[in-house]
Design an enzyme around this catalytic site. Structure first.
Site, PDB file in Angstrom:
ATOM      1  N   PHE A 129       0.813  -1.224   0.000  1.00 15.89           N
ATOM      2  CA  PHE A 129       0.000   0.000   0.000  1.00 15.89           C
ATOM      3  C   PHE A 129       0.842   1.269   0.000  1.00 15.89           C
ATOM      4  O   PHE A 129       0.398   2.309   0.469  1.00 15.89           O
ATOM      5  CB  PHE A 129      -0.984  -0.004   1.185  1.00 15.89           C
ATOM      6  N   GLU A 150       7.452   1.075  -0.215  1.00 12.79           N
ATOM      7  CA  GLU A 150       8.100   1.615  -1.412  1.00 12.79           C
ATOM      8  C   GLU A 150       9.499   2.089  -1.034  1.00 12.79           C
ATOM      9  O   GLU A 150      10.486   1.644  -1.604  1.00 12.79           O
ATOM     10  CB  GLU A 150       7.242   2.755  -1.972  1.00 12.79           C
ATOM     11  N   GLU A 186      -4.753   2.404  -7.492  1.00 16.49           N
ATOM     12  CA  GLU A 186      -4.992   3.544  -6.605  1.00 16.49           C
ATOM     13  C   GLU A 186      -6.276   4.331  -6.863  1.00 16.49           C
ATOM     14  O   GLU A 186      -6.929   4.771  -5.909  1.00 16.49           O
ATOM     15  CB  GLU A 186      -3.819   4.521  -6.697  1.00 16.49           C
ATOM     16  N   PHE A 212      -0.994   8.419  -3.281  1.00 15.10           N
ATOM     17  CA  PHE A 212       0.268   9.162  -3.337  1.00 15.10           C
ATOM     18  C   PHE A 212       0.056  10.676  -3.427  1.00 15.10           C
ATOM     19  O   PHE A 212       0.620  11.346  -4.288  1.00 15.10           O
ATOM     20  CB  PHE A 212       1.051   8.646  -4.555  1.00 15.10           C
ATOM     21  N   ARG A 241       1.963  15.299  -6.951  1.00 13.16           N
ATOM     22  CA  ARG A 241       0.738  14.602  -7.354  1.00 13.16           C
ATOM     23  C   ARG A 241      -0.488  15.266  -6.715  1.00 13.16           C
ATOM     24  O   ARG A 241      -1.543  15.340  -7.339  1.00 13.16           O
ATOM     25  CB  ARG A 241       0.811  13.111  -7.006  1.00 13.16           C
TER      26      ARG A 241
END
Ligand code: MTE
Ligand code: MOS
Length: 781
Positions: free
Chosen positions: A244, A248, A729, A360, A326
């Site tokens: 999730f 990362e 997402e 994100f 983003r």
């Protein structure tokens, strides 16, 4: 052999893509046989690591009583920042994130030293002495994004994105509205916690099993920390029990510590943190604060908007810059904003370093405009849906504030269909009637849309590699750079390969992600996993197919372009055929290469990071949801009675998996906006909600009682893998409709055109305070 074939047209009759297939590991998930890092049989001599954590939110590290820790039972070694032969950093973009704190303590929970012991329990007991062992001089701490913003304390310089003349347009607008709002962060709460298992290999080599979305970055960071070359370090990940976004960049601290210990002690070392430590050490979704001013006309058209977005980044930059980029690129969501100014501030605070989480930053950007439109509608006495529709991007000519044309806009037909299938208007009337006669229980309804840009905002990350092996028995192994975290990427990639070679899915197996197989991969993130790796695997399969076709053409005496691969056969236009297995064994004898690499880069992307302009996204994924909630105005509790979601995945590669992703993202997003409340102690900076006892994630019982998920089945206009669209997402934004339906229910208790102030997450407490604020006298005691 070559007997005539009586099957119908094969590839068309037996497609392997566009069909529902169960997850490649479903049978292993349900039987408990699926192997996660902690299930790998421990090698002889394995040691276990635990981390000693900073007891202070901010301070100067004076000393660590290592002797005290070393005296504890079972302890083999204690490692600190000074032990790294290479760089003591696990920051993915800036080098501002020490693996173990060196001079400064930056947050309560920061790893300061590592204990290596003969078993995990003993390692943890010794590490728990951190409070006694760490000597530090306390410094004042900045614990909230607002304080940090007021002090001008940022992890990266502010980002500005402006279009048109927002100041003039605001001044000239018929109506103006100023507001402030905030949304909390969110813990990824992957079921499998962070874990790394490092095993020394011969001649200064290291194998690390790591639960990570980004094996290549782990490999690089490990090599840097050890002062080694990348080719000495192999990172492997068969699957994660959820990532999730939390795996990362933030698997790195655990991988680096396990690797340091393993190489120093020349023993296998495992580091598995427990849930509380995982909460205390790692960051999560950024909470955002907003301040805005919008101008609008009598019909609710937004004519100008100015907004400050302040994200709580924690103590280091981590991925906060691309998260803010983003967010800025999603403030428009599905709406045309003619004049707009956005200011992104990445506040540096003495808390865990916040990071990627499904969406994100996109959800935090888009949620702001949805709250604004809702307020505008309420002030005008209009249904918020009408105001949304009036502000939608109209056609394929509209341009986003960051300069990308919205060419593939399907938001109008998609919402129209959902309005019809959800029976929105009739239910709106029913709810109004219900509320008129129900003094305590109130219903609310909301429809919210999603437009989500697909691609990494950083152009060079949009590349992927794959490796396909066809063995002489006709079975196939595919390996690619993506990682499997439950989303079904391996299943989709295997389907693509099976489809390309005309094989049944059972013949294709996907193997663990491994930096020794595919080099320099991107994180499995930004929902691009199947877009990128699917195309790369298709490329590899096509190369093998064309070599096989050349041979089949000879054997079947038919031009290559008349051959079809399907049904585990290769079929000539004449009706003659050869079994795939037979063709493969003949090819082997002819010394034809039966394996291939594949590579893919997303075309047409460009992005100016300084100006925040360009074409950062290959395409957009769209969706919308209607939620109906029931709110108890005495307790503040709320429940979703029905949710209808219509989501665009292009031409689905696997509808069952895609619907699962939409359902999962919906419930996860609902948790963020309704129950998952993060609380830090206002003085010490200790995260108080660090376990499921105090941090409430949604469960199966919170699923909407009536949950109707449908896919908007229209092919991607772009040449994506089989014209599908990314799904990981975007549906996380669908449950904005839940939050706004709760607000709608609260508004029904107030005078016409009242605009309740509802915090997010809309916990029972938040609902009660919003109710109290509209009717201060109605509630006593
Ligand atoms: N689904 C499951 N079951 N588990 C996960 O960890 N991560 C999400 C999403 N869906 C996740 C998931 C996130 S944050 C992303 S970016 C995408 O999956 C990544 O996978 P994909 O690019 O293959 O869709
Ligand atoms: Mo997902 S937040 O891009 O890992």
């Amino acid at each position: 052999m070559n007997k005539p074939l009586d099957l119908p047209i094969l590839s068309a009759a037996q497609p392997q893509v566009g069909v529902s297939r169960s997850h490649e590991s479903a049978h292993l998930h349900v039987s408990g046989e699926a192997s996660y890092v902690d299930d790998i049989a421990e090698a002889q001599g394995t040691l276990h690591a635990a981390l000693g954590l900073s007891p202070l939110a901010h301070g100067r590290l004076l000393a660590i009583d290592i002797a005290l820790i070393k005296r504890q039972p079972g302890v083999v070694a204690v490692l600190t920042a000074a032990d790294f032969p290479g760089e003591n950093n696990c920051g993915p973009l800036l080098h501002d994130d020490p693996i173990l704190a060196a001079d400064t303590l930056s947050y309560l929970g920061q790893p300061v030293f590592a204990v290596i012991a003969t078993d995990r329990e003993l390692a943890r007991r010794a590490a728990a002495l951190a409070k006694t062992a760490i000597q530090a001089e306390p410094w004042p701490a900045l614990l909230t994004a607002r304080e940090a913003h007021a002090a001008g304390h940022y992890v990266i310089p502010p980002m500005h994105l402006t279009r048109g003349e927002p100041a003039q347009a605001l001044a000239a607008a018929p109506h103006r509205l100023a507001g402030e709002w905030a949304v909390g962060g969110q813990e990824q709460f992957y079921l499998e916690g962070q874990i790394s298992y490092a095993l020394p290999q011969e001649d200064r080599g290291l194998l690390v099993h790591c639960s990570t979305q980004h094996p290549s970055e782990m490999q690089q960071l490990l090599a840097h920390a050890l002062g080694w070359s990348a080719h000495q370090v192999q990172v492997q990940c068969r699957r994660m029990g959820g990532g999730f976004g939390g795996k990362e960049s933030q698997s790195a601290v655990f991988a680096c510590v396990a690797a340091l210990a393993a190489t120093k002690l020349r023993r296998p070392v495992k580091l598995r943190v427990d849930r509380d430590d995982d909460f205390m050490i790692t960051g999560r979704r950024h909470g955002f604060d907003y301040r805005w001013q919008v101008g609008y006309d009598d019909d609710g058209h937004i004519v100008a908007a100015e907004i400050d977005l302040i994200s709580n980044c924690g103590h280091s930059a981590d991925l906060s810059a691309p998260v803010m980029a983003r967010a800025l690129c999603h403030f428009d969501n599905a709406y045309w904003l003619p004049h707009v100014a956005m200011h992104g501030y990445c506040a540096k605070t003495n808390t865990q370093s916040n990071t990627a989480f499904r969406g994100f930053g996109g959800p935090q950007g888009a949620l702001a405009i949805e709250m604004i439109l809702d307020s505008v509608a309420r002030r005008l006495g209009l249904d918020p849906l009408v105001v949304r529709q009036r502000n939608f991007y109209r056609d394929g000519q509209d341009v986003t504030p960051y300069g990308q044309r919205v060419e593939d806009n399907i938001i109008l037909p998609l919402t129209d269909r959902l309005i019809a299938t959800s029976d929105y208007h009739a239910r709106r009337a029913e709810i109004t009637a219900f509320n008129a006669h129900s003094p305590v229980l109130k219903k609310g309804l909301a429809l919210t849309p999603v437009k989500f840009g697909i691609s990494f905002n950083v152009v060079h990350l949009n590349q992927a590699g794959a490796l396909v092996h066809v063995y002489t028995d006709g079975s196939v192994l595919v390996n690619h750079g993506g990682t499997e975290m439950g989303q079904g990427l391996n299943t989709k990639v295997a389907q693509v390969v099976a489809h390309e070679l005309g094989l049944s899915l059972a013949r294709v197996r996907a193997s663990a992600t491994d930096t020794h197989k595919i080099a320099n991969t991107s994180a499995t993130a930004a929902s691009t996993g199947s877009d990128l790796n699917g195309k790369a695997a298709q490329d590899a399969a096509r190369k093998i197919k064309s070599r096989l076709a050349a041979l089949a053409a000879q054997l079947l005496d038919c031009p290559e372009d008349e051959l079809r691969f399907g049904g585990d056969q290769v079929l000539a236009g004449t009706g003659r055929s050869i079994a795939f297995t037979e063709l493969v064994s003949k090819a082997y004898l002819e010394r034809i290469q039966l394996w291939s690499d594949g590579f893919y880069t997303t075309p047409g992307l460009h992005w100016d990071r300084a100006k925040l302009q360009g074409k950062p996204f290959y395409y957009y994924a769209y969706g919308a949801a209607v939620s109906e909630v029931l709110v108890d105005t005495l307790t503040g509790e709320s429940r979703v009675l029905r949710a209808d979601a219509l989501h665009d995945v292009g031409q689905s590669l696997n509808p069952a998996l895609d619907i699962g992703q939409v359902e999962g993202a919906f419930v996860q997003g609902m948790g963020w906006l309704t129950t998952e409340d993060l609380v830090w102690h206002p003085k010490t900076g200790a995260l108080l909600t660090h376990a499921p006892s105090t941090y409430k994630i949604p469960t199966a019982n919170d699923m909407p009682a009536d949950f109707r998920v449908a896919l908007f089945d229209a092919p991607n206009r772009e040449d994506s893998i089989h014209r599908s669209k990314a799904v990981g997402e975007p549906p996380l934004l669908l449950p904005f409709s839940v939050l706004l339906a709760i607000k709608d229910a609260i508004a029904s208790t107030g005078p016409a055109s009242c605009d309740p102030h509802l915090r997010a997450p809309a916990t029972a407490e938040a609902v009660l305070s919003a109710l109290d604020a509209i009717q201060p006298t109605a509630r006593v005691g």
